[in-house]
Motif scaffolding. Structure first.
Motif, PDB file in Angstrom:
ATOM      1  N   SER A  34       0.829  -1.210   0.000  1.00 52.36           N
ATOM      2  CA  SER A  34       0.000   0.000   0.000  1.00 52.36           C
ATOM      3  C   SER A  34       0.862   1.258   0.000  1.00 52.36           C
ATOM      4  N   THR A  35       1.957   1.223   0.756  1.00 52.58           N
ATOM      5  CA  THR A  35       2.849   2.385   0.787  1.00 52.58           C
ATOM      6  C   THR A  35       3.555   2.562  -0.555  1.00 52.58           C
ATOM      7  N   ASP A  36       3.904   1.468  -1.208  1.00 53.64           N
ATOM      8  CA  ASP A  36       4.519   1.550  -2.544  1.00 53.64           C
ATOM      9  C   ASP A  36       3.598   2.268  -3.532  1.00 53.64           C
ATOM     10  N   THR A  37       2.304   1.990  -3.441  1.00 56.09           N
ATOM     11  CA  THR A  37       1.337   2.672  -4.308  1.00 56.09           C
ATOM     12  C   THR A  37       1.359   4.169  -4.061  1.00 56.09           C
ATOM     13  N   LEU A  38       1.407   4.547  -2.780  1.00 60.88           N
ATOM     14  CA  LEU A  38       1.485   5.975  -2.434  1.00 60.88           C
ATOM     15  C   LEU A  38       2.775   6.593  -2.956  1.00 60.88           C
ATOM     16  N   LEU A  39       3.900   5.895  -2.776  1.00 59.46           N
ATOM     17  CA  LEU A  39       5.188   6.428  -3.211  1.00 59.46           C
ATOM     18  C   LEU A  39       5.237   6.600  -4.725  1.00 59.46           C
ATOM     19  N   THR A  40       4.638   5.686  -5.438  1.00 58.62           N
ATOM     20  CA  THR A  40       4.566   5.803  -6.901  1.00 58.62           C
ATOM     21  C   THR A  40       3.777   7.044  -7.291  1.00 58.62           C
ATOM     22  N   LYS A  41       2.668   7.267  -6.597  1.00 53.98           N
ATOM     23  CA  LYS A  41       1.839   8.440  -6.874  1.00 53.98           C
ATOM     24  C   LYS A  41       2.606   9.721  -6.595  1.00 53.98           C
ATOM     25  N   GLU A  49      -0.832  17.370   0.418  1.00 56.13           N
ATOM     26  CA  GLU A  49      -1.719  17.431   1.585  1.00 56.13           C
ATOM     27  C   GLU A  49      -1.800  16.016   2.120  1.00 56.13           C
ATOM     28  N   LEU A  50      -1.334  15.820   3.331  1.00 57.64           N
ATOM     29  CA  LEU A  50      -1.124  14.472   3.846  1.00 57.64           C
ATOM     30  C   LEU A  50      -2.402  13.710   4.162  1.00 57.64           C
ATOM     31  N   PHE A  51      -3.368  14.376   4.766  1.00 55.15           N
ATOM     32  CA  PHE A  51      -4.462  13.620   5.360  1.00 55.15           C
ATOM     33  C   PHE A  51      -5.287  12.857   4.324  1.00 55.15           C
ATOM     34  N   HIS A  52      -5.566  13.478   3.205  1.00 54.28           N
ATOM     35  CA  HIS A  52      -6.348  12.797   2.182  1.00 54.28           C
ATOM     36  C   HIS A  52      -5.611  11.560   1.674  1.00 54.28           C
ATOM     37  N   ASP A  53      -4.323  11.726   1.356  1.00 55.15           N
ATOM     38  CA  ASP A  53      -3.545  10.601   0.815  1.00 55.15           C
ATOM     39  C   ASP A  53      -3.381   9.480   1.837  1.00 55.15           C
ATOM     40  N   MET A  54      -3.152   9.858   3.108  1.00 58.58           N
ATOM     41  CA  MET A  54      -2.924   8.833   4.128  1.00 58.58           C
ATOM     42  C   MET A  54      -4.206   8.083   4.474  1.00 58.58           C
ATOM     43  N   ARG A  55      -5.328   8.761   4.457  1.00 55.37           N
ATOM     44  CA  ARG A  55      -6.593   8.065   4.715  1.00 55.37           C
ATOM     45  C   ARG A  55      -6.855   7.012   3.639  1.00 55.37           C
ATOM     46  N   LEU A  56      -6.594   7.364   2.384  1.00 53.08           N
ATOM     47  CA  LEU A  56      -6.786   6.393   1.311  1.00 53.08           C
ATOM     48  C   LEU A  56      -5.809   5.232   1.441  1.00 53.08           C
ATOM     49  N   MET A  57      -4.574   5.545   1.813  1.00 49.90           N
ATOM     50  CA  MET A  57      -3.568   4.490   1.920  1.00 49.90           C
ATOM     51  C   MET A  57      -3.888   3.530   3.059  1.00 49.90           C
ATOM     52  N   THR A  58      -4.262   4.072   4.231  1.00 46.82           N
ATOM     53  CA  THR A  58      -4.578   3.193   5.359  1.00 46.82           C
ATOM     54  C   THR A  58      -5.883   2.430   5.109  1.00 46.82           C
ATOM     55  N   LEU A  59      -6.812   3.045   4.399  1.00 49.41           N
ATOM     56  CA  LEU A  59      -8.039   2.323   4.032  1.00 49.41           C
ATOM     57  C   LEU A  59      -7.712   1.177   3.081  1.00 49.41           C
ATOM     58  N   ASP A  60      -6.831   1.434   2.123  1.00 52.98           N
ATOM     59  CA  ASP A  60      -6.384   0.393   1.192  1.00 52.98           C
ATOM     60  C   ASP A  60      -5.811  -0.801   1.966  1.00 52.98           C
ATOM     61  N   SER A  61      -4.952  -0.507   2.947  1.00 56.44           N
ATOM     62  CA  SER A  61      -4.333  -1.573   3.747  1.00 56.44           C
ATOM     63  C   SER A  61      -5.356  -2.331   4.569  1.00 56.44           C
ATOM     64  N   CYS A 114      -8.233   1.815  -4.160  1.00 55.04           N
ATOM     65  CA  CYS A 114      -8.832   3.109  -3.823  1.00 55.04           C
ATOM     66  C   CYS A 114      -7.839   4.266  -3.919  1.00 55.04           C
ATOM     67  N   GLN A 115      -6.537   3.964  -3.856  1.00 56.48           N
ATOM     68  CA  GLN A 115      -5.551   5.050  -3.934  1.00 56.48           C
ATOM     69  C   GLN A 115      -5.384   5.592  -5.352  1.00 56.48           C
ATOM     70  N   THR A 116      -5.733   4.783  -6.341  1.00 61.00           N
ATOM     71  CA  THR A 116      -5.470   5.181  -7.729  1.00 61.00           C
ATOM     72  C   THR A 116      -6.735   5.463  -8.527  1.00 61.00           C
ATOM     73  N   GLN A 117      -7.882   5.010  -8.043  1.00 57.29           N
ATOM     74  CA  GLN A 117      -9.126   5.223  -8.779  1.00 57.29           C
ATOM     75  C   GLN A 117      -9.649   6.644  -8.568  1.00 57.29           C
ATOM     76  N   GLU A 118     -10.002   7.304  -9.660  1.00 51.83           N
ATOM     77  CA  GLU A 118     -10.598   8.625  -9.539  1.00 51.83           C
ATOM     78  C   GLU A 118     -12.041   8.541  -9.091  1.00 51.83           C
ATOM     79  N   VAL A 119     -12.751   7.528  -9.556  1.00 45.88           N
ATOM     80  CA  VAL A 119     -14.141   7.321  -9.152  1.00 45.88           C
ATOM     81  C   VAL A 119     -14.197   6.038  -8.325  1.00 45.88           C
TER      82      VAL A 119
END
Length: 514
Positions: A167-174, A184-196, A208-213
């Motif tokens: 999940s963190t790799d997905t964030l780092l790629t983004k 802005e940390l909170f939006h990205d981290m909420r998606l990442m922790t939800l993904d995990s 959920c980290q990469t989908q726009e919809v």
């Protein structure tokens, strides 16, 4: 009342006067009962805080103007903690009062007790979560806690390290595709922790980290916190009967139905799979046992397992409680590293020593990241992820020499505790060395409670800390963090809701190291 009724009967025709007299009598009786009920509620509230110091407040609003759910409210609680040291009483309007504890000596009395959680707040959460570990009390809570404890044993948690890294790799790629600049940390981290947590709870790969919809299931889980917070802040929406009539209420209950329906589908499908030998074998070959696997296999002393409703409640609780709180800890830790680059660099040196050229972390290496853990703890002290919790006393308790009666609402203000100058030296200074092994020996276990304390402490705190350490470590290895002075978060911008947020988000600058 009798004179009014007699007058109506004399001056109006019988057919009207009787009905009007009846209606008027009902209205007067209802109003009288309402007034008497208010006086009785006021009397009980006044009795609950009669034995503790109470700062001056407004005759009607009490301390609502000072102790609100905002940064000014946090400052007021800290002022009270500084003045009264251990505990104090506050009025929340004319009818509701609370005893606030803010010192290890008083926090221990409450956190080590079996006093149930504050019903008012958890009743608002229950329509979404069901009767899970967060919302339950008494024997039901005790049974569930005992059944769920094995799910958080370190042998179960070890394989989750790989999930957290994915999940963190997905964030780092983004972030890498963005290059350097502000995030802005909170939006990205909420998606990442939800993904995990979706992967760890029931092996749900959401993207959920990469989908726009987002699909409806992800959307409703992601929106739940905001909906609950908005309801808490609006007294007109507190009653279910009224809230269900509003657009916000209809959407909230609909979202709850969507989430629970999806969870029920997953549970039924997994139960069915476990009845098929081939499918059962495939499940056992998975890289990790998920939370659902463990719930389905859990048995109490009598050999009884959990029914579908209980399992859905715990899955929803795990999702809801697990991603937002963890995201808050990660965000504030990264914020402090950006603000204090000397500590960021110390952690990076530690990472280089422990990992060398290896890009992946394993369970044993996590235990060697001692300075990183101290920085995480200090961040969680200054920015407590859950700033306050509530209990309702099940009997009279003595708190710092004050007898507090049964039925009293007692609030543990974790933010005030963590900043109390009677507990911490220079509490506003970021100093990770407070948490060295030597210093920790002399520390009360109730002076630092980011995940609560006592028998009702957070069952998933090891799970959360493991994810925090992995995420922060991987980010520090890949990026240098910095903070624009304009993005420093003042206390006035903090929002102490279910978790600690910032009114304008948490913004830092990132720059790729390689």
């Amino acid at each position: 009342m009798a004179l009014v009724t007699e007058y109506i009967l004399r001056v109006l025709p019988d057919s009207y006067s009787v009905w009007i007299a009846v209606i008027l009598s009902v209205v007067v009786v209802f109003f009288a009962n309402f007034v008497i009920g208010c006086f009785e509620q006021r009397r009980r509230a006044a009795r609950s805080i009669a034995n503790v110091p109470v700062p001056p407040g407004h005759w009607l609003k009490g301390h609502l103007d000072y102790a609100g759910f905002d940064g000014a409210g946090l400052k007021y609680h800290l002022k009270c903690a500084t003045e009264f040291k251990t505990c104090y009483g506050l009025w929340y309007g004319p009818l509701r009062a609370a005893v606030v504890v803010c010192h290890p000596d008083t926090v221990q009395v409450i956190q080590s007790s079996n006093a149930p959680k504050e019903k008012f707040i958890y009743d608002i959460v229950k329509p979404f979560l069901g009767d899970g570990l967060i919302t339950s009390n008494g024997n039901r809570w005790f049974r569930m806690r005992k059944l769920l404890t094995p799910a958080f044993h370190f042998e179960i948690l070890k394989p989750y390290v790989r999930v957290f890294q994915e999940s963190t790799d997905t964030l780092l790629t983004k972030w890498s595709s963005q290059g350097k600049g502000e995030v802005e940390l909170f939006h990205d981290m909420r998606l990442m922790t939800l993904d995990s947590i979706l992967k760890c709870s029931h092996s749900y790969a959401s993207n959920c980290q990469t989908q726009e919809v987002q699909d409806p299931y992800i959307s409703v889980v992601f929106e739940a916190s905001n909906q609950i917070l908005n309801r808490l802040m609006n007294p007109l929406h507190h009653a279910d009967e009224i809230y269900k009539l509003t657009p916000a209420g209809r959407k909230f209950f609909k979202n709850g139905d969507i989430a629970k329906s999806k969870a029920h589908q997953v549970v039924k499908a997994r139960r069915k799979a476990l009845q098929d030998d081939a499918e059962k074998e495939n499940l056992r070959k998975k890289k990790h046992l998920d939370f659902l696997d463990i719930l389905l296999e859990a048995r109490d002393a009598d050999g009884n397992g959990l029914n579908d409703e209980e399992i859905v409640g715990e899955v929803m609780t795990f999702l809801f409680a697990g991603h937002d709180t963890t995201a808050s800890v990660i965000c504030w830790t990264l914020y402090n590293f950006a603000k204090y680059p000397e500590h960021q660099e110390k952690c990076r040196q530690e990472l280089d020593e422990v990992l060398g050229d290896n890009l992946d972390l394993d369970w044993q290496q996590l235990g060697k990241l001692k300075y990183l853990l101290m920085c995480i703890k200090e961040s969680s002290r200054i920015f407590a992820p859950v700033p306050m919790t509530g209990r309702t006393l099940d009997k009279a308790y003595e708190i710092d020499g004050h007898l507090i009666p049964e039925g009293t609402w007692v609030m543990t203000n974790t933010y005030a505790l963590h900043h109390n100058p009677h507990v911490w030296k220079d509490p506003e200074t970021f100093d990770p060395l407070r948490f060295t092994s030597e210093n920790s020996k002399n520390m009360s276990p109730y002076s630092f409670i980011p995940f609560s304390a006592g028998p009702r402490n957070c069952i998933g705190q090891t799970f959360a800390l493991t994810e925090v350490k992995i995420t922060v470590a991987m980010i520090l290895r890949k990026f240098t963090l910095s903070l624009d002075p304009a993005n420093v978060v003042p206390v006035d911008d903090l929002i102490p809701e279910l978790i600690l947020r910032s009114k304008n988000g948490i913004r830092i600058n990132i720059s790729p190291r390689f």
